[in-house]
Structure formats: C-alpha cells, structure tokens
Write an enzyme that holds these catalytic residues in place. Structure first.
Site, PDB file in Angstrom:
ATOM      1  N   LYS A 116     -12.158  15.280  -8.707  1.00  0.00           N
ATOM      2  CA  LYS A 116     -11.674  15.869  -7.455  1.00  0.00           C
ATOM      3  C   LYS A 116     -11.646  17.388  -7.576  1.00  0.00           C
ATOM      4  O   LYS A 116     -11.925  18.097  -6.615  1.00  0.00           O
ATOM      5  CB  LYS A 116     -10.262  15.363  -7.152  1.00  0.00           C
ATOM      6  CG  LYS A 116     -10.216  13.910  -6.688  1.00  0.00           C
ATOM      7  CD  LYS A 116      -8.803  13.533  -6.245  1.00  0.00           C
ATOM      8  CE  LYS A 116      -8.537  12.069  -6.438  1.00  0.00           C
ATOM      9  NZ  LYS A 116      -8.393  11.255  -5.292  1.00  0.00           N
ATOM     10  N   GLU A 200      -1.884  20.481  -4.833  1.00  0.00           N
ATOM     11  CA  GLU A 200      -2.178  21.060  -3.522  1.00  0.00           C
ATOM     12  C   GLU A 200      -0.985  20.933  -2.597  1.00  0.00           C
ATOM     13  O   GLU A 200      -0.048  20.174  -2.843  1.00  0.00           O
ATOM     14  CB  GLU A 200      -3.440  20.438  -2.897  1.00  0.00           C
ATOM     15  CG  GLU A 200      -3.377  18.958  -2.676  1.00  0.00           C
ATOM     16  CD  GLU A 200      -4.710  18.361  -2.231  1.00  0.00           C
ATOM     17  OE1 GLU A 200      -5.782  18.858  -2.607  1.00  0.00           O
ATOM     18  OE2 GLU A 200      -4.648  17.365  -1.494  1.00  0.00           O
ATOM     19  N   HIS A 235       0.120   5.787  -0.578  1.00  0.00           N
ATOM     20  CA  HIS A 235      -1.162   6.497  -0.483  1.00  0.00           C
ATOM     21  C   HIS A 235      -2.342   5.548  -0.545  1.00  0.00           C
ATOM     22  O   HIS A 235      -3.445   5.926  -0.929  1.00  0.00           O
ATOM     23  CB  HIS A 235      -1.305   7.562  -1.573  1.00  0.00           C
ATOM     24  CG  HIS A 235      -0.213   8.574  -1.532  1.00  0.00           C
ATOM     25  ND1 HIS A 235      -0.030   9.404  -0.449  1.00  0.00           N
ATOM     26  CD2 HIS A 235       0.769   8.871  -2.408  1.00  0.00           C
ATOM     27  CE1 HIS A 235       1.022  10.170  -0.682  1.00  0.00           C
ATOM     28  NE2 HIS A 235       1.526   9.858  -1.853  1.00  0.00           N
ATOM     29  N   ARG A 292     -19.721   5.641  -3.071  1.00  0.00           N
ATOM     30  CA  ARG A 292     -19.951   4.185  -3.114  1.00  0.00           C
ATOM     31  C   ARG A 292     -19.650   3.640  -1.728  1.00  0.00           C
ATOM     32  O   ARG A 292     -19.235   4.375  -0.840  1.00  0.00           O
ATOM     33  CB  ARG A 292     -18.985   3.556  -4.109  1.00  0.00           C
ATOM     34  CG  ARG A 292     -17.567   4.021  -3.807  1.00  0.00           C
ATOM     35  CD  ARG A 292     -16.510   3.243  -4.498  1.00  0.00           C
ATOM     36  NE  ARG A 292     -15.240   3.940  -4.483  1.00  0.00           N
ATOM     37  CZ  ARG A 292     -14.365   3.919  -3.501  1.00  0.00           C
ATOM     38  NH1 ARG A 292     -14.604   3.258  -2.394  1.00  0.00           N
ATOM     39  NH2 ARG A 292     -13.228   4.589  -3.587  1.00  0.00           N
TER      40      ARG A 292
HETATM   41  P1  ADP Z   1      -7.495   8.519  -3.674  1.00  0.00           P
HETATM   42  O1  ADP Z   1      -8.799   8.944  -4.261  1.00  0.00           O
HETATM   43  O2  ADP Z   1      -6.571   7.978  -4.714  1.00  0.00           O
HETATM   44  O3  ADP Z   1      -7.646   7.647  -2.482  1.00  0.00           O
HETATM   45  P2  ADP Z   1      -7.089  10.840  -1.995  1.00  0.00           P
HETATM   46  O4  ADP Z   1      -7.270  12.205  -2.504  1.00  0.00           O
HETATM   47  O5  ADP Z   1      -8.168  10.266  -1.159  1.00  0.00           O
HETATM   48  O6  ADP Z   1      -6.778   9.854  -3.204  1.00  0.00           O
HETATM   49  O7  ADP Z   1      -5.722  10.752  -1.191  1.00  0.00           O
HETATM   50  C1  ADP Z   1      -5.189   9.530  -0.764  1.00  0.00           C
HETATM   51  C2  ADP Z   1      -4.177   9.733   0.331  1.00  0.00           C
HETATM   52  O8  ADP Z   1      -3.115  10.586  -0.076  1.00  0.00           O
HETATM   53  C3  ADP Z   1      -4.713  10.392   1.579  1.00  0.00           C
HETATM   54  O9  ADP Z   1      -5.331   9.477   2.407  1.00  0.00           O
HETATM   55  C4  ADP Z   1      -3.463  10.974   2.190  1.00  0.00           C
HETATM   56  O10 ADP Z   1      -2.708   9.992   2.827  1.00  0.00           O
HETATM   57  C5  ADP Z   1      -2.668  11.401   1.010  1.00  0.00           C
HETATM   58  N1  ADP Z   1      -2.918  12.814   0.719  1.00  0.00           N
HETATM   59  C6  ADP Z   1      -3.885  13.313  -0.067  1.00  0.00           C
HETATM   60  N2  ADP Z   1      -3.818  14.650  -0.114  1.00  0.00           N
HETATM   61  C7  ADP Z   1      -2.775  15.020   0.660  1.00  0.00           C
HETATM   62  C8  ADP Z   1      -2.173  16.269   1.007  1.00  0.00           C
HETATM   63  N3  ADP Z   1      -2.621  17.418   0.531  1.00  0.00           N
HETATM   64  N4  ADP Z   1      -1.118  16.276   1.846  1.00  0.00           N
HETATM   65  C9  ADP Z   1      -0.620  15.105   2.334  1.00  0.00           C
HETATM   66  N5  ADP Z   1      -1.132  13.906   2.034  1.00  0.00           N
HETATM   67  C10 ADP Z   1      -2.187  13.844   1.209  1.00  0.00           C
END
Ligand code: ADP
Length: 664
Positions: A116, A200, A235, A292
């Site tokens: 990431k 972040e 999440h 994917r």
């Molecule tokens: P993963 O790869 O584990 O799915 P992501 O980076 O896609 O992780 O994040 C998963 C979820 O976490 C997002 O869909 C969102 O709901 C929450 N999320 C991620 N980043 C943020 C952020 N900066 N602020 C608020 N919620 C976040």
C-alpha cells in the site's frame, strides 16, 4: 483458448470460476487440503488433487505444489481466485517460468501495487489524489508517532501488506499511539509476514467507492463503473452495490479515468479494482489497487451483463477485451450481501460448525453473458447442507446477489431473499443483514463506512418476547417429534393418563427469557396458552420440517428444525431459537459462569497481558488470541484477581479451552 485450467483456491470463488469454465467447455482441476476432501469445489471440478494439510500455509499457499499439479495434469493456466496466492508476484512469476499462464496481471503490476505504501508513492507521481498521511520506509515508533501527531487524530494505521480489513487500527490520541502500533504490527506480521505500516488521516463519514478496471495485452483498458462498498464491519465489506447511489455522470467518468490511469501506470493486464475513499461532498482519494477479481465482482456483472471470469480467461489467452468503453452500459441495480458464519451480537465473532440445515431462497439462477434480463437472484456459495465451516479459512458461507431495474426493486428482492434464507448449526449474520437492508439508513442510501456503528440501536434491537405463533410452532414440532419416536407420554397407555386432564406444561427459554406454554389436548389439535395469550391450534399440513398451522383464525407457515434441545423456528422471515427445558433430562443442572475464561474458538495465544496474583478490573484486557486471522481480546468479566494463567504465548488452544483461572 485454454482447454484445461487449474483453480488454485477453494470455497465459493473456486466454484464460481469452475462454473464459467464449464460453460466455455474448459476442463477444471481443483486442488484441496485435507480439511476440504469433501468440499463442494472438489465436487464441481473435473479433477481434484490433494495438496496438503488443512493449514493454508501447507496447502493453498504452497506455490510449488500447485505448479507441480498443473504440470502433472496438463493445465495450461492457473486461476488464483482471491486471497491465497492471487496477489503473490513470485507465484505469478513461477507460473510464467513453468510455461503456465497466470490468470491475472503481470508479476510487475502485482508488485507495484502489492505494498500500500509503494502504491501510494506511485500514485502520487501519477497525480492521483491521496489521503494526507505518511507512507514512507521509516518505521521507528517515535518517528511514526511524530508523523501521527502531525497528521492529527484520529489516525488510521494500516499494514502496508494488508488486505481484507485486517491489520488496521484507528488511533484516537497520541497517548494510545504506541499500544495501537504494537498491536497493528503484531497482527500484520501474523497475517501478512510483514510488519510495515503506514499512517493516514482517518476520514469522518467516508464512503468506500471502487472502480472495476479491465485491461488486455493489446493496450486496451476500460472501467466497468463503480461499486459502493461503504457498509462495513471491522473495515470489512458486508453489503456492496452497483451503481453507487448519488453518483453523477461527471464524477463517474472522473473516477473511472483516474482508475484507468492507475492501471496504465503499472502496465496492468486483466481484472483489477482501484479503491477510493470518498468524502460526502464527492471528493475522492486513492486507497489501493487490488490486483485480482474482487469478492463483490458479481454486482458489476449484473449491471453490465458481463461474465468477468470469462473476460479474465479471454485476456489471459491473449484475446482482446470483449467490449470497449463506449459499448459498456449500466443496466439496473445490483446488491450483494455476504452471508457469514459469525455472531453479530458478539462483535461479529466468527462461528464455526456444521451447516445442519441450509435452505436458500428459491428462484436461484445463474445466467450470465448475453442474457437480456439478468437473473433476479444469484447465490455464489462453496458449501452445501452438511458441510462444515472450519476455523482454517474465511467464514463466508455465501454471497447473495440480487438485481432489480432500480435500487428500490433490488432492495425489495434482497429483503425477500434474506427472509427465505435458513441456516441451523452455527451463528450467521442473516438476521442482521435483514435489519441492515430494511433499515432506514441503507434503504435511504445514507451511506458511509460508519453506518453499522451509527445504527447500533436499530441493528441490534432487544430481543422481542416470542409470540404465541412462534411458541405454538415449536410446541407442535416437539409434539410431532415425540409422536414419531413414541416418547409422548400422552400417547402412551399409562393408566394415570385416563384421569389426567390431558394437559401439560412445556418450558422454553429464548436467550435469557423463559416461556411457559400450556398445551391442552383436544379432539383435533390443541389449545395452547402462553403468558396472556391463547389459541386453538391445528396442524393443517406437515412435510418434513415444514408445517402449516391454523392458529385461531390465522394461518401460520413455518419451518421448524430441531437441533438437540434447540428448536429453530423460521416463520415470516424471522428466525427464533427456543431451547426446550426438558425437566426430566436436566434435573438440577445449572450453568456456572464466573471464574472461567475460555477460548471462544480454536486459535493461538499471541499475548498474555496479566500475571498470577494480579488484580484486574472488569473489562481489562487479559490475553489476546489470534483465530481466523484476527485478534480477539479476552477481557475480565468482573473485578478480581488472576489465579493462574494456563497458556503461554505461541500455544495453540482449542475451542472452549480454559485460558485463565480467575477469582473474584
Ligand atoms: P483492505 O486492503 O484491508 O481492504 P483498505 O485500505 O482497502 O484495506 O481499507 C479498508 C476500509 O477501511 C475502507 O473501505 C474504509 O472503510 C476504511 N478506511 C481505509 N482508509 C481510511 C481512512 N483514511 N479513513 C477512514 N476510513 C478508512
């Protein structure tokens, strides 16, 4: 086109890939672990090869074994599904080295997006907007804390190698930072073998909107619009839909083009998803790219009339994308619900066990590719009645996807389908999904990632006392089972029966609520009384577990499944579980609760936070265990003193094992 492919996965996605392969006349090879010898994915493929023990590390993650099986069986390509080896660039490379097509992007693209942190740096260069944060290499805890202080709380820590909602921690203030970092790194190393994290800004009320992209080896790259996956717990996505409510054509094009730019920046080929986090005002930031097929790909298939697995196979075989951007259209609305073996009332703790009874909504069909009107329902599942949800793999039971000409129709169909879904044998989130789908927030499209938390009160209502109708269904089912086994004391010819009043009391409990039901035998049927209500009840029809009762003037249809002393009553979309208190069977038995702290499921101890003789307060964290790739904290149920810690870090524990002895 390939004539034979190997599917390096299990569960619903392996079955999903096999379905398209079969439709295209392509033979399939399944691989399976010892735990999956009787799994559905093994049954639906043309050939199946055992690759190792249950633990994924020794089976589904064994790239070498899987490639050897592909070579032995003459499979020309490997579909990795999602999870497991799907985003492993070394595996993609190893396939290429062995002359096997990897049905996915080139190893270089996986690598570029795999971290990431690195992906963010790349996107920064390509001018794709990013959430304010730190995604560099410096992992010194003091430095990271300074960065978090600079970003401003709340801050989100993410495992750089993470996925599936794991390895993330929201840190509310600077004083919580170090503990949160340690726990995040621990989960990251356990789940992904890499403890690098990024920090972040944690956005308030954001939406998760992602774009499906597809690229071929001829330089074409398109987007198949968006999916809104804002409804999440821990999440992790629970409901997904396409298109995203409230999306304007301009914003759709802007996000679509940003996603295509992201894909092109890494030389992407195949199916990919660019995830954005969007503010309520519509501004959006790049989160990550999943290289994917996504779990939620069916909603896109339903609104675009495509079969994305077919597209994957065609692209991997060197063909051009079946459609160009200008030929892609959105038709109607689709919603997917993930049916999980979990207990929403207990913090969504995974639940393992056997699907003793499984009935899915009727009218299920699987029509993709060229059908004028998409099927209204689709269920993608890797399990059948009698199968087990084990602690080794993801506890998803099925994905249920509905299509409607608009969101309202899709919502209505989803609500109806959930009302027909019956599961006995383990906890599931079906009831929770029903409340979610029919609740005001989701049906009114008031979406953000905090939807579930914000609506705790309506999503977790207090248990309503069982109705007379439910109690009558359970009582009649009990009487029927006694009749069929000859154990009904009123059917036998004991002399005392002659003078008795032909009345008996049945005691039931539903969670903590007790229900006394009196049954008077009539010439036809019974008079059933509970609390203040009573009615004459007749069994109108019975077939297996399905019964139709006449309850006074009312007709009641129900399915009642008996599981030991538990009676599962499914009626009018409700699932009630009534425990029969058989006075004879349980004379004098009581359940002692205090003093024992047991493992809620099999797992591994990752941290012991207390010592013997230590005084603890109610709610204090005592021990952390990892199970099903997640951490579970065992907390003190009340104030007390630790007597003994029975396990050490690294120990495996089985479900129900006592972990600590605890004195009040
Ligand atoms: P993963 O790869 O584990 O799915 P992501 O980076 O896609 O992780 O994040 C998963 C979820 O976490 C997002 O869909 C969102 O709901 C929450 N999320 C991620 N980043 C943020 C952020 N900066 N602020 C608020 N919620 C976040």
């Amino acid at each position: 086109m390939f004539t034979k492919i190997l599917i390096a996965n299990r569960g619903e996605i392996a079955c999903r890939v096999a379905a398209t392969a079969r439709r295209m006349g392509i033979k399939t090879v399944a691989v399976y672990s010892e735990a999956d010898a009787n799994a559905r994915h093994v049954a639906v493929c043309d050939e199946a090869v055992l690759i190792g023990p249950a633990a994924a590390k020794e089976s589904y993650l064994r790239a070498d074994k899987i490639i050897a099986v592909a070579l032995e069986t003459g499979a020309q390509a490997i579909h990795p599904g999602y999870g497991f080896l799907s985003e492993n660039s070394e595996f993609a490379e190893a396939c290429a080295r062995n002359g096997i097509a990897f049905i996915g992007p080139p190893a270089s693209a996986i690598e570029a997006m795999g971290s990431k942190s690195a992906a963010k740096s790349l996107m920064e260069k390509a001018n794709v907007p990013l959430v304010p944060g730190y995604h560099g290499d410096n992992q010194d805890p003091d430095f990271l804390q300074t960065e978090a202080d600079r970003i401003g709380y709340p801050v989100l820590l993410k495992a750089s190698a993470g996925g599936g909602g794991k390895g993330m921690r929201v840190i509310e203030s600077s004083k919580d930072f170090k503990d949160g970092l340690a726990s995040c790194k621990r989960e990251a190393i356990n789940s992904f073998g890499d403890d690098k994290v990024l920090a972040e800004k944690y956005l308030q009320r954001p939406r998760h909107i992602e774009i499906q992209v597809f690229a071929d080896t001829h330089g074409n790259c398109v987007y198949l619009f968006e999916r809104d996956c804002s409804v999440q717990r821990r999440h992790q996505k629970v409901l997904e839909e396409a298109p995203a409510p409230g999306m304007t054509a301009e914003r759709r094009a802007a996000m679509g083009e940003a996603a295509v730019a992201a894909a092109k920046a890494v030389g992407y080929v195949g199916a990919g998803t660019v995830e954005f986090i969007a503010n309520q005002d519509g501004s959006f930031y790049f989160m990550e790219m999943n290289t994917r097929l996504q779990v939620e790909h069916p909603v896109t298939e339903m609104i675009t009339g495509t079969d994305l697995v077919e597209w994957q196979l065609r692209v991997a075989a060197g063909e051009k994308l079946p459609l160009q951007q200008s030929e892609l259209r959105i038709h109607g609305h689709a919603i997917e619900a993930r049916v999980y073996a979990e207990n929403p009332e207990k913090g969504f703790l995974p639940s393992i066990g056997t699907l003793r009874h499984l009935r899915t909504p009727e009218a299920v069909s699987f029509t993709l590719g060229g059908a004028a009107e998409p099927a209204a329902f689709r269920i993608d599942s890797g399990v059948r009645e009698g199968d087990t949800i084990s602690p080794f793999y993801d506890p998803m039971i099925a994905k249920m996807i509905v299509w409607g000409k608009d969101r309202q129709e899709a919502l209505a169909r989803m609500a109806q389908a959930l009302a027909q879904y019956q599961i006995v044998g383990l906890h599931s989130n079906i009831g929770f999904l029903s409340r979610l789908v029919t609740g005001q927030a989701f049906s009114g499209a008031d979406l953000d990632t905090g939807l579930i938390e914000r609506n705790q009160a309506s999503l977790f209502p207090a248990l309503q006392p069982a109705t007379l109708s439910t109690l009558a269904c359970a009582a009649v089912a009990l009487l029927r089972s006694e009749q069929s086994t000859g154990s009904d004391p009123w059917q036998s010819s004991h002399g005392w029966r002659m003078n008795s009043q032909l009345q008996r009391n049945l005691e039931w409990t539903e969670e903590q609520q007790a229900h006394s039901v009196s049954v008077t035998y009539l010439a036809q049927g019974w008079r059933i009384r509970s609390a203040q209500q009573e009615a004459e009840v007749r069994l109108v029809q019975a077939s297996g577990n399905d019964i139709v009762l006449a309850l006074g003037e009312q007709t009641v249809r129900a399915t009642v499944v008996r599981d030991g002393e538990f009676f599962h009553v499914f009626s009018q979309g409700q699932h009630s579980v009534l425990q029969y208190q058989d006075a004879l069977a349980h004379a004098g038995e009581t359940e002692a609760e205090g003093g024992r702290l047991t493992a809620p499921m099999p797992g591994k101890i990752v941290a012991v936070l207390v010592k013997p003789q230590q005084e603890v307060k109610k709610g204090d964290a005592l021990l952390i265990m990892e199970a099903m790739k997640m951490e579970h904290t065992i907390s003190a149920p009340h104030d007390g003193v630790i007597d003994e810690v029975l396990y050490a870090v690294g120990d495996q524990v089985s479900e129900g094992a006592q972990l600590l002895a605890f004195a009040q």
